[in-house]
Design an enzyme around this catalytic site. Structure first.
Site, PDB file in Angstrom:
ATOM      1  N   CYS A   2       0.835  -1.108   0.207  1.00  0.00           N
ATOM      2  CA  CYS A   2       0.168   0.068   0.017  1.00  0.00           C
ATOM      3  C   CYS A   2       0.958   1.251   0.105  1.00  0.00           C
ATOM      4  O   CYS A   2       2.109   1.131   0.172  1.00  0.00           O
ATOM      5  CB  CYS A   2      -0.848  -0.007   1.131  1.00  0.00           C
ATOM      6  SG  CYS A   2      -1.896  -1.561   1.283  1.00  0.00           S
ATOM      7  N   ARG A  27       1.601   1.563  -5.764  1.00  0.00           N
ATOM      8  CA  ARG A  27       1.732   0.501  -4.892  1.00  0.00           C
ATOM      9  C   ARG A  27       0.466  -0.037  -4.529  1.00  0.00           C
ATOM     10  O   ARG A  27       0.404  -0.980  -3.908  1.00  0.00           O
ATOM     11  CB  ARG A  27       2.291   1.127  -3.564  1.00  0.00           C
ATOM     12  CG  ARG A  27       3.686   1.876  -3.821  1.00  0.00           C
ATOM     13  CD  ARG A  27       3.985   2.484  -2.450  1.00  0.00           C
ATOM     14  NE  ARG A  27       4.313   1.448  -1.572  1.00  0.00           N
ATOM     15  CZ  ARG A  27       5.584   1.081  -1.166  1.00  0.00           C
ATOM     16  NH1 ARG A  27       6.705   1.293  -1.989  1.00  0.00           N
ATOM     17  NH2 ARG A  27       5.769  -0.021  -0.348  1.00  0.00           N
ATOM     18  N   TRP A  75      -3.895  -1.889  -1.336  1.00  0.00           N
ATOM     19  CA  TRP A  75      -3.806  -3.171  -2.261  1.00  0.00           C
ATOM     20  C   TRP A  75      -4.501  -4.081  -1.102  1.00  0.00           C
ATOM     21  O   TRP A  75      -3.600  -4.536  -0.124  1.00  0.00           O
ATOM     22  CB  TRP A  75      -2.362  -3.434  -2.547  1.00  0.00           C
ATOM     23  CG  TRP A  75      -2.426  -4.688  -3.467  1.00  0.00           C
ATOM     24  CD1 TRP A  75      -2.429  -4.728  -4.927  1.00  0.00           C
ATOM     25  CD2 TRP A  75      -2.061  -5.839  -3.251  1.00  0.00           C
ATOM     26  NE1 TRP A  75      -2.250  -5.747  -5.394  1.00  0.00           N
ATOM     27  CE2 TRP A  75      -2.059  -6.609  -4.388  1.00  0.00           C
ATOM     28  CE3 TRP A  75      -1.807  -6.685  -1.966  1.00  0.00           C
ATOM     29  CZ2 TRP A  75      -1.722  -8.121  -4.426  1.00  0.00           C
ATOM     30  CZ3 TRP A  75      -1.286  -7.915  -1.969  1.00  0.00           C
ATOM     31  CH2 TRP A  75      -1.538  -8.931  -3.123  1.00  0.00           C
ATOM     32  N   ASN A  99       0.400  -0.076   6.137  1.00  0.00           N
ATOM     33  CA  ASN A  99       0.988  -0.865   5.116  1.00  0.00           C
ATOM     34  C   ASN A  99       1.615  -2.291   5.918  1.00  0.00           C
ATOM     35  O   ASN A  99       2.327  -2.230   6.627  1.00  0.00           O
ATOM     36  CB  ASN A  99       2.050  -0.186   4.256  1.00  0.00           C
ATOM     37  CG  ASN A  99       2.638  -1.198   3.206  1.00  0.00           C
ATOM     38  OD1 ASN A  99       1.970  -2.244   3.009  1.00  0.00           O
ATOM     39  ND2 ASN A  99       3.967  -0.710   2.784  1.00  0.00           N
ATOM     40  N   GLY A 100       1.091  -3.380   5.220  1.00  0.00           N
ATOM     41  CA  GLY A 100       1.798  -4.544   5.813  1.00  0.00           C
ATOM     42  C   GLY A 100       0.429  -5.709   6.363  1.00  0.00           C
ATOM     43  O   GLY A 100      -0.529  -5.435   5.969  1.00  0.00           O
ATOM     44  N   GLU A 485      10.572 -14.672 -19.013  1.00  0.00           N
ATOM     45  CA  GLU A 485      10.457 -13.231 -18.800  1.00  0.00           C
ATOM     46  C   GLU A 485       9.341 -12.638 -19.779  1.00  0.00           C
ATOM     47  O   GLU A 485       8.622 -11.755 -19.730  1.00  0.00           O
ATOM     48  CB  GLU A 485      11.679 -12.445 -18.628  1.00  0.00           C
ATOM     49  CG  GLU A 485      11.566 -11.051 -18.881  1.00  0.00           C
ATOM     50  CD  GLU A 485      10.634 -10.437 -17.417  1.00  0.00           C
ATOM     51  OE1 GLU A 485      10.514 -11.181 -16.730  1.00  0.00           O
ATOM     52  OE2 GLU A 485      10.376  -9.256 -17.556  1.00  0.00           O
ATOM     53  N   LYS A 489       5.806 -10.920 -18.786  1.00  0.00           N
ATOM     54  CA  LYS A 489       5.343  -9.787 -19.414  1.00  0.00           C
ATOM     55  C   LYS A 489       3.778  -9.598 -19.936  1.00  0.00           C
ATOM     56  O   LYS A 489       3.104  -8.746 -19.456  1.00  0.00           O
ATOM     57  CB  LYS A 489       6.617  -9.151 -20.253  1.00  0.00           C
ATOM     58  CG  LYS A 489       7.143  -7.844 -20.249  1.00  0.00           C
ATOM     59  CD  LYS A 489       7.677  -7.241 -19.098  1.00  0.00           C
ATOM     60  CE  LYS A 489       7.456  -7.605 -17.494  1.00  0.00           C
ATOM     61  NZ  LYS A 489       8.412  -7.823 -16.536  1.00  0.00           N
ATOM     62  N   GLU A 492       1.004 -10.536 -17.519  1.00  0.00           N
ATOM     63  CA  GLU A 492       0.595  -9.598 -16.340  1.00  0.00           C
ATOM     64  C   GLU A 492      -0.052  -8.525 -16.757  1.00  0.00           C
ATOM     65  O   GLU A 492      -0.920  -7.773 -16.230  1.00  0.00           O
ATOM     66  CB  GLU A 492       1.819  -9.445 -15.504  1.00  0.00           C
ATOM     67  CG  GLU A 492       3.024  -8.456 -16.255  1.00  0.00           C
ATOM     68  CD  GLU A 492       4.115  -8.131 -15.072  1.00  0.00           C
ATOM     69  OE1 GLU A 492       3.880  -7.803 -13.915  1.00  0.00           O
ATOM     70  OE2 GLU A 492       5.188  -8.116 -15.521  1.00  0.00           O
ATOM     71  N   HIS A 508       6.352 -33.234 -24.389  1.00  0.00           N
ATOM     72  CA  HIS A 508       5.838 -33.939 -23.570  1.00  0.00           C
ATOM     73  C   HIS A 508       4.670 -33.687 -22.850  1.00  0.00           C
ATOM     74  O   HIS A 508       4.482 -34.048 -21.520  1.00  0.00           O
ATOM     75  CB  HIS A 508       7.133 -33.975 -22.495  1.00  0.00           C
ATOM     76  CG  HIS A 508       8.564 -34.610 -23.064  1.00  0.00           C
ATOM     77  ND1 HIS A 508       8.633 -36.013 -23.677  1.00  0.00           N
ATOM     78  CD2 HIS A 508       9.659 -34.025 -23.665  1.00  0.00           C
ATOM     79  CE1 HIS A 508       9.674 -36.207 -24.139  1.00  0.00           C
ATOM     80  NE2 HIS A 508      10.211 -34.943 -24.269  1.00  0.00           N
ATOM     81  N   LYS A 607       3.345  -2.768  -7.310  1.00  0.00           N
ATOM     82  CA  LYS A 607       4.735  -2.570  -7.679  1.00  0.00           C
ATOM     83  C   LYS A 607       5.611  -3.156  -6.720  1.00  0.00           C
ATOM     84  O   LYS A 607       6.656  -3.954  -7.366  1.00  0.00           O
ATOM     85  CB  LYS A 607       5.020  -1.257  -7.943  1.00  0.00           C
ATOM     86  CG  LYS A 607       6.479  -1.121  -8.294  1.00  0.00           C
ATOM     87  CD  LYS A 607       6.513  -1.401  -9.825  1.00  0.00           C
ATOM     88  CE  LYS A 607       7.981  -1.204 -10.304  1.00  0.00           C
ATOM     89  NZ  LYS A 607       8.360  -2.026 -11.475  1.00  0.00           N
TER      90      LYS A 607
HETATM   91  C1  F6R Z   1       6.942  -8.343 -13.033  1.00  0.00           C
HETATM   92  C2  F6R Z   1       7.434  -7.704 -11.969  1.00  0.00           C
HETATM   93  C3  F6R Z   1       7.769  -9.028 -10.769  1.00  0.00           C
HETATM   94  C4  F6R Z   1       8.806  -8.184  -9.974  1.00  0.00           C
HETATM   95  C5  F6R Z   1       8.819  -9.057  -8.448  1.00  0.00           C
HETATM   96  C6  F6R Z   1      10.058  -8.459  -7.734  1.00  0.00           C
HETATM   97  O1  F6R Z   1       6.904  -7.512 -13.963  1.00  0.00           O
HETATM   98  O2  F6R Z   1       7.957  -6.431 -11.782  1.00  0.00           O
HETATM   99  O3  F6R Z   1       7.624 -10.015 -10.945  1.00  0.00           O
HETATM  100  O4  F6R Z   1      10.196  -8.471 -10.530  1.00  0.00           O
HETATM  101  O5  F6R Z   1       7.935  -8.634  -7.736  1.00  0.00           O
HETATM  102  O6  F6R Z   1      10.263  -7.549  -7.215  1.00  0.00           O
HETATM  103  P1  F6R Z   1      11.465  -6.776  -6.997  1.00  0.00           P
HETATM  104  O7  F6R Z   1      12.469  -6.811  -7.958  1.00  0.00           O
HETATM  105  O8  F6R Z   1      11.079  -5.315  -6.476  1.00  0.00           O
HETATM  106  O9  F6R Z   1      11.880  -7.514  -5.634  1.00  0.00           O
END
Ligand code: F6R
Length: 612
Positions: A2, A27, A75, A99-100, A485, A489, A492, A508, A607
């Site tokens: 949050c 966030r 969040w 937050n938490g 990756e 991308k 998400e 398989h 994020k």
């Molecule tokens: C995907 C993404 C997440 C972060 C993951 C780790 O686009 O951004 O998968 O890579 O949540 O976050 P950090 O790097 O901040 O530890």
């Protein structure tokens, strides 16, 4: 997860709080709320499910004169997305944002008989009642002491938290305390501020401090006081922000994600070039001794999501070069797997935010077992950076879009520098080989510029992707690490089910899912397994898949095996990940945008993941 903002000072608190929430919305954006202390010492509470824009609109009507307030963007963890569950929560004399996660909230409800009081489904409201309890019935002295109430409450609470609190009868002051969840604070000529991260503060000040865990912060109009749990005043360790507001704004792009994709060449330059000395990587400025690399017998890379996928590329390079075991670990699993760790293990932690709770917990476990910790982190002064033995900062600048792009590239760049330095000092590479490795690494920067200079192929792929329900990304060896990756991308931000598969593994089981026109992004950039990958591509093409093939330039490949062919700029095999990553990011971006989705704030995501 949050976002938190608190302010006291001469400015209009409503404006400061709303502006802070807009900066922090990445966030969490399920709901937003604020509490303002009015000039005539009333408390005005406004909260709404939905994005900050909804709160901004409803609060427009409120003609309030206030110079002290707190705000929150949520969040959801405990309790659904409703107005009632939105923060702030008021309990008696206390109004609080959080937050938490409070792990023992149930036990607190029973022990202090709060059940009848609760109006929301949140653990946060329980914390508000607990602080109010200690504020109105202190067991350790006269009631009405906010500092003591916070200290007593956090001695009872188990979990992670960053609280910002207003007390009804204490005008003009914001109190805060944290454990694990981040908080930064600053005092400036226009008042004092506290926030879950710097993006909310940088338009007011460049100097700030990271609130140490379990210290109480008291925001007064002209200063931010810091007290430890014994009541001693502590001098905050001031830090300076090294990026500007403009870097955190969209700069003319329609979304942060596309802006951040375009920032990759400069971010790579900032990350690589200052670490070169005579054409070789040199970490002496960062006080990283070579013995860290020569003494280890095993490397554990630990991270989440995109950062972990960067780690997989690192492993594919490190292990064959150093000839020591290298593992890549999902941080949330790591500590439950009883990992074999000791002082001869080098743990490499990768995190953009430096606050991901699972990654932090893994770091702490590795440290307890005597392993040395080297972290690759983007956010300066973040918890992971502070708790590591050594830090290599990536210089991506602020990454605001939820989907990580430039942070991934610079994580890779640091891993490539590490690979080279480690190989050199362990005599697995000669100086000449190391220099040419670095020359190749530098060539990735113009290669990315070239990809960004012609967006047509990626837009073309995305036009096809928008109508897909499923998509596959396949590759072998390093190309498989890139595929993971690419699939993340796409899923998400476009909500298309996307899976990455080692190309040889498809037959398989997963090949059963290939139907006419299922998009398959096939990455075939590794010479030594090129022919094998092409055979696997033929297998999906034979099932009428729609193949988007990515190869190096001039690859010997028949047009029967693909529908779209994207050729990379010239690079040697080990370095193709950089342009491939950008191509996959662009495909995901244009697909999401083409579907009219919220590119920067995909549903259900935030994020920085500060809950386990
Ligand atoms: C995907 C993404 C997440 C972060 C993951 C780790 O686009 O951004 O998968 O890579 O949540 O976050 P950090 O790097 O901040 O530890």
């Amino acid at each position: 997860m949050c976002g938190i903002i608190g302010y006291t000072g001469p400015l209009d608190a409503k404006k400061v709080v709303i502006q802070g929430l807009e900066q922090l919305e990445y966030r969490g954006y399920d709901s937003a709320g604020m509490a303002l202390q009015t000039e005539d010492h009333h408390l005005l509470l406004m909260k709404e499910a939905g994005p900050v824009a909804v709160l901004k609109e409803t609060s427009r009507e409120a003609k309030v004169r206030s110079h002290c307030g707190i705000g929150h963007t949520r969040w959801a963890t405990h309790g659904g997305v409703t107005d009632t569950n939105a923060h702030p929560h008021t309990a008696g004399k206390v109004t609080l944002i959080h937050n938490g996660i409070i792990e023992n909230y149930h036990e607190i409800v029973e022990r202090f008989h709060f059940r009848e009081e609760l109006v929301s489904e949140t653990d946060t409201e329980v914390a508000a009642w607990l602080i109010n309890h200690f504020y109105t019935h202190s067991e350790k002295g006269p009631a009405g002491n906010p500092y003591r109430a916070l200290c007593e409450a956090v001695r009872t609470i188990k979990g992670s938290y960053a609280f910002c609190v207003l007390f009804e009868d204490i005008p003009g002051k914001v109190f805060a305390i944290r454990n694990v969840s981040p908080l930064v604070a600053a005092a400036s000529s226009v008042g004092t501020f506290i926030a879950s991260d710097l993006t909310a503060l940088i338009s007011y000040t460049r100097e700030y401090f990271v609130v140490p865990e379990n210290h109480v912060v008291v925001l007064e109009e002209e200063r931010a006081r810091l007290l430890d749990l014994e009541g001693h005043e502590v001098e905050p360790q001031m830090l300076e922000v090294n990026w500007d507001t403009e870097a955190a704004q969209k700069g003319g792009y329609p979304h942060f994600m596309i802006k951040e994709i375009n920032e990759q060449p400069e971010a790579l330059e900032r990350t690589i070039k200052p670490r070169l000395n005579g054409g070789l990587p040199d970490f002496s400025e960062e006080n990283i001794p070579d013995t860290l690399f020569t003494d280890c017998e095993k490397i554990d890379i630990v991270a989440c999501g995109t950062a972990m996928y960067a780690g997989m590329v690192g492993k594919s390079l490190l292990e064959p070069m150093l000839k020591i075991p290298v593992s890549v670990n999902i941080a949330s699993e790591f500590r439950y797997e009883q990992p074999l760790l000791d002082e001869r293990t080098l743990t490499i932690i990768i995190s953009q935010s430096g606050e991901t709770i699972d990654t932090l917990a893994a770091l702490r476990l590795a440290k307890e077992h005597g392993s040395r910790i080297l972290s690759i982190v983007n956010v300066k002064g973040s918890t992971i950076a502070r708790e590591s033995d050594y830090v290599l900062y990536t210089h991506a600048g602020p990454e605001i879009a939820v989907a990580s792009t430039k942070a991934y590239s610079v994580q890779l760049a640091v891993l490539y520098l590490l690979v080279c330095r480690m190989a050199l000092v362990r005599n697995c590479m000669t100086e000449e080989e190391a220099q040419s490795f670095i020359e190749e690494l530098l060539k990735t920067i113009p290669a990315i510029r070239q990809v960004l200079g012609d967006l047509t192929p990626c837009k073309h792929v995305s036009e096809r992707m928008v109508s897909a329900r499923n998509a596959f990304f396949i590759g072998r060896g390093l190309d498989y690490a890139f595929s993971l990756e690419g699939a993340l991308k796409l899923k998400e931000i476009s909500y298309i089910h996307a899976e990455a598969y080692a190309a040889g593994e498809l037959k398989h089981g997963t090949i059963a899912l290939i139907e006419k026109n299922t998009p398959v992004v096939a990455i075939a950039t590794q010479e030594h397994i090129f022919a094998k990958t092409i055979s696997n591509i033929r297998e999906v093409k034979a099932r009428d898949a729609y193949v988007i093939l990515i190869t190096k330039p001039g690859a010997d490949v028949s047009s029967e095996v693909y529908d779209i062919h994207i050729e990379l700029p010239e690079l040697s095999d080990r370095f193709t990940v950089f342009p491939v990553a950008v191509i996959l990011q662009l495909i995901a971006y244009y697909t999401s945008d083409g579907k009219g989705l919220n590119v920067d704030k995909p549903r259900n995501l935030a994020k920085s993941v500060t809950v386990e």
